[in-house]
Structures are given as structure tokens and as C-alpha cells.
Design an enzyme around this catalytic site. Structure first.
Site, short mmCIF file in Angstrom:
data_model
loop_
_atom_site.label_atom_id
_atom_site.label_comp_id
_atom_site.label_asym_id
_atom_site.label_seq_id
_atom_site.Cartn_x
_atom_site.Cartn_y
_atom_site.Cartn_z
N CYS A 48 -4.89 -16.06 21.20
CA CYS A 48 -6.24 -15.66 20.79
C CYS A 48 -6.29 -14.26 20.19
O CYS A 48 -7.28 -13.89 19.56
CB CYS A 48 -7.21 -15.78 21.97
SG CYS A 48 -6.63 -15.00 23.49
N TYR A 49 -5.23 -13.48 20.39
CA TYR A 49 -5.14 -12.14 19.80
C TYR A 49 -3.78 -12.01 19.12
O TYR A 49 -2.86 -11.35 19.64
CB TYR A 49 -5.29 -11.07 20.88
CG TYR A 49 -6.64 -11.03 21.55
CD1 TYR A 49 -7.76 -10.54 20.89
CD2 TYR A 49 -6.80 -11.48 22.87
CE1 TYR A 49 -9.00 -10.49 21.51
CE2 TYR A 49 -8.04 -11.44 23.49
CZ TYR A 49 -9.13 -10.94 22.80
OH TYR A 49 -10.36 -10.90 23.42
#
Length: 424
Positions: free
Chosen positions: A166-167
Site C-alpha cells: 500500500c506504500y
């Protein structure tokens, strides 16, 4: 300031607080009533210096009848300070795990793009010890970065991301300013020491300390607290100041959020209830985007490190005569311990107590020797900070707040070397 260097047997002399009557002195007015007068611009507001002069002229009772608010202030190094920043998310997103602001490390362990930079943090960016621009960083720390942001200057940011699904982003280099980030506020774990120490050096070499350079053979002495101007010394029992008290921090509205670290209200006290050494502290918060760079300055102590000079002003609502009685304390009635820094121990020997009146005279006598004395706090700017708050209240732009809880009065100070309840 760091941990103090004098230990004194505690004595709890604090009384009840936030009561309607203190020492049989019935309530004269409330915060709400005072705020109504502030909004109507009819409130009588004196700086604490003016208050003391008025008491000398007409006495405590008459002064309490006349005055609604007393303003106190200080401008001094407060290294247990720092700033929280939210950068806003990048595209693709990043989860920052290491970050430097103008080569100074910022803590990134509590949110993907949330940072905390401490005022006393020193640079350790790769190459910081090399030549060129990096050479300029040797006397710059977190306090300078915070002050630059408050002044509207650009600050270089370099970050390393963790790299997750997600990052996915793993590096970031950019320039930020207070206009390009979301939240930017000071959150200071320990400010406004209620009294402090006087540092001197009986050894045979110069010492570089958080009070500045102390010259050998009692060549000088330095004190940190502004004495009779100091906010907490004018409310020694913390009857008026509490959690939720509205203040000026760096020239902008702020609040007392909690007791400060090393909060030690059980310090031994004089009959006027003022402590004879470091005692109460408070934690403060305030919106750095509104702060005035005049009241926030990065500073550096040779051989010790970085810090930040902060202007803080605290209003004292005159709810009863007791408030005026305690705020009328003079420098002649306030004392601090003279500590010898040449002994490299947590508990250092002292040369006794000295009044702030003597300290502000510029000299004192230690073991028969006349020693030059200088303040670390700016007495001029401390007074100006109180005047700034006075002007805002008189203009109706600063209202007082009710404390939602008292600051604790039962905290002991525990050194790190306690083992099994006993000091080694």
C-alpha cells in the site's frame, strides 16, 4: 533544560486548588465574568511587573479589586520542545521510516507521513561531516529547522520509505515550507520550569554545558529562570494554571496540555510557597503556522548542542486576592541553588542559595570571590512577551480558558539509578 543537578528533600506544602475560596478569601470574579470584560474591552490587564509595582503602591486588597488579569512571560531556551508535521501523501504513496529535514533527523515511527523533529536533535545526514554546505550544519539542529519553517523559509527533506503493497514508494527528496504541509504545530514535553539552578565551575578547565560556557575557577555563573517574571513562580501552588489553560506560545495561541516531564511539585519551598530549586513543569502545544518568528529562535551551545529559544506568556486570572498576593512576589523573595558543574555526577555539590535580586545585580560572592553572573533567559524579551499578551487581551482578541483539570501536586522525581525501590 536537561535533568537538574541538585537534590533536596521533598516537602509537600501545596494546598487545595481551583476552589472558590482560598485561604478564607472568597471568590471575587469568575473566568466567564473576566472574559465578558475582555470582549467589551473594559478589562484591567497588568503585566506582572506592573502588578508588583501596583501592590507596592496600594496593597494587595486594593490591587485585587482593580485588576482582572495578570500577564507573565519568559523568553529562554527550552530544549525539551519539538514540532509535529504532516507532509501530505505522495503519489505513489510512501511510508516514511527515515527522514532528514535540512540534514537533521526527524522521527517517523507513528504515521506514514507524520514526523516529529526535536529541538535538540543534531544533524547526522550522510555527509554532514564533510565540507561544502554540510560544514554549515555543525551548529544547526532541530531548533533551527523549526524556526526556519515558522519564518516561512524552505527546508530540504529527504526520506526513505519502508516499501509495502500500500506504500510502494521508497525514496523522496523535496522541499517543504509551512505553506506546503498540513499540520505543523509545536508539542513540547517540558517547558516553563518553575525555578531552576545557577551554574558555576570550580574546576580547572572550561565546561561547555546547557547553560553555556562555565569558566574555570569560578570565573562566571549563569542562571536560566527570569525570576519574578516567570509564569510558574507567580502561581507557585498552581492554583490558577492547569490543564487547558490558554497561553501564548511563540506569539500564537496555545494550551497547557499536561504536566511536563520531570514535573516535581514536591520540591522544598519557602514560606511564600515558591520552590528553592527546579519544581513544576508543563507540556505545551500551539499552532506553529500562526507563530511569530520573533518569538521562536534556533540556538546552539558550543560543545553541547542545539536548542530553541521560545517566548511563552501565561495569563493569571485574578479570581481572588490570593492570586495577587502570590504574584506580588519579588526577586528578593525568590532563591535558586548555586551548583558546581565541575563534579561530573548527577548529584553535584552546591554553594547554597542565592536570591534572584542578587543574580540580577550581575554579581555574587562564592567562597569569598566576586563572581560575574549573566542570565540565559532574555529579561527584556520576557517582559516584552508579557506585554504582547497584555495587548492582545486589552484588544479583546485573547480570551481566557477554564482549566479542565489541575496539574498534579504529588509527583516525585525518580532518578534512573533506582533499583528495587532503592538508589544504589
Amino acid at each position: 533544560m536537561p535533568q537538574w543537578s541538585v537534590t533536596i528533600e521533598p516537602e509537600n506544602l501545596l494546598g487545595s486548588r481551583f476552589s472558590n475560596c482560598i485561604s478564607n478569601d472568597c471568590l471575587m470574579r469568575s473566568i466567564a465574568q473576566i472574559n465578558e470584560k475582555i470582549q467589551a474591552q473594559t478589562a484591567t490587564v497588568l503585566t506582572v511587573t506592573e502588578l508588583k509595582a501596583r501592590v507596592r503602591q496600594v496593597g494587595i486588597h486594593q490591587t485585587a479589586q482593580e485588576v482582572d488579569v495578570i500577564t507573565t512571560g519568559t523568553f529562554e531556551p527550552m530544549e525539551s520542545s519539538g514540532a509535529i508535521l504532516n507532509l501530505g501523501q505522495t503519489d505513489p504513496p510512501i511510508k516514511i521510516r527515515q527522514c532528514w529535514l535540512d540534514q537533521v533527523p526527524a522521527y517517523a515511527g507513528f504515521g506514514a507521513v507524520d514526523l516529529y523533529i526535536g529541538a535538540s536533535q543534531m544533524p547526522d545526514y550522510p555527509g554532514a561531516a564533510e565540507g561544502g554546505d554540510h560544514e554549515l550544519s555543525r551548529e544547526r539542529g532541530g531548533g533551527h529547522v523549526i524556526a526556519d519553517l515558522i519564518a516561512g523559509r524552505n527546508v530540504k527533506l529527504r526520506a526513505i520509505g519502508q516499501g509495502t503493497d500500500c506504500y510502494p514508494r521508497v525514496t523522496l527528496e523535496t522541499t517543504i515550507s509551512k505553506a506546503t504541509i498540513n499540520q505543523f504545530y509545536l508539542f513540547n514535553p517540558r517547558n516553563l520550569y518553575q525555578n531552576f539552578i545557577v551554574g558555576t565551575n570550580a574546576g580547572d578547565r572550561p565546561l561547555y554545558t546547557y547553560l553555556g560556557m562555565l569558566q574555570p575557577h569560578l570565573g562566571n555563573a549563569v542562571y536560566a529562570n527570569p525570576g519574578a517574571l516567570s509564569p510558574l513562580l507567580n502561581d507557585p501552588e498552581l492554583n490558577v494554571i492547569g490543564v487547558g489553560t490558554r497561553i501564548l506560545l511563540g506569539g500564537a495561541p496555545g494550551y497547557i496540555t499536561w504536566e511536563g516531564t520531570q514535573h516535581f511539585p514536591l520540591q522544598k519551598r519557602l514560606p511564600n510557597q515558591t520552590p528553592i530549586g527546579p519544581a513544576a513543569t508543563v507540556a505545551l502545544i500551539g499552532d506553529a503556522k500562526q507563530m511569530d518568528p520573533k518569538w521562536v529562535r534556533g540556538c546552539y551551545f558550543k560543545g553541547y548542542g542545539a536548542s530553541i529559544m521560545l517566548g511563552v506568556a501565561v495569563p493569571l486570572a485574578v479570581l481572588n486576592e490570593r492570586v495577587v498576593e502570590q504574584a506580588a512576589v519579588e526577586d528578593t523573595d525568590l532563591v535558586a541553588p548555586i551548583v558546581d558543574f565541575s563534579i561530573p555526577r548527577r548529584v553535584r555539590p552546591t554553594f547554597g542559595l542565592v536570591s534572584y535580586a542578587q543574580l540580577k545585580s550581575g554579581k555574587l560572592v562564592i567562597d569569598g570571590k566576586v563572581v560575574r553572573v549573566a542570565p540565559l533567559a532574555s529579561l527584556y524579551r520576557s517582559q516584552a512577551m508579557a506585554q504582547t499578551l497584555q495587548q492582545q487581551i486589552q484588544a479583546g482578541t485573547f480570551l481566557l480558558s477554564e482549566a479542565v483539570a489541575p496539574l498534579p501536586n504529588d509527583r516525585l522525581f525518580l532518578p534512573q539509578d533506582i533499583r528495587g525501590g532503592q538508589a544504589d
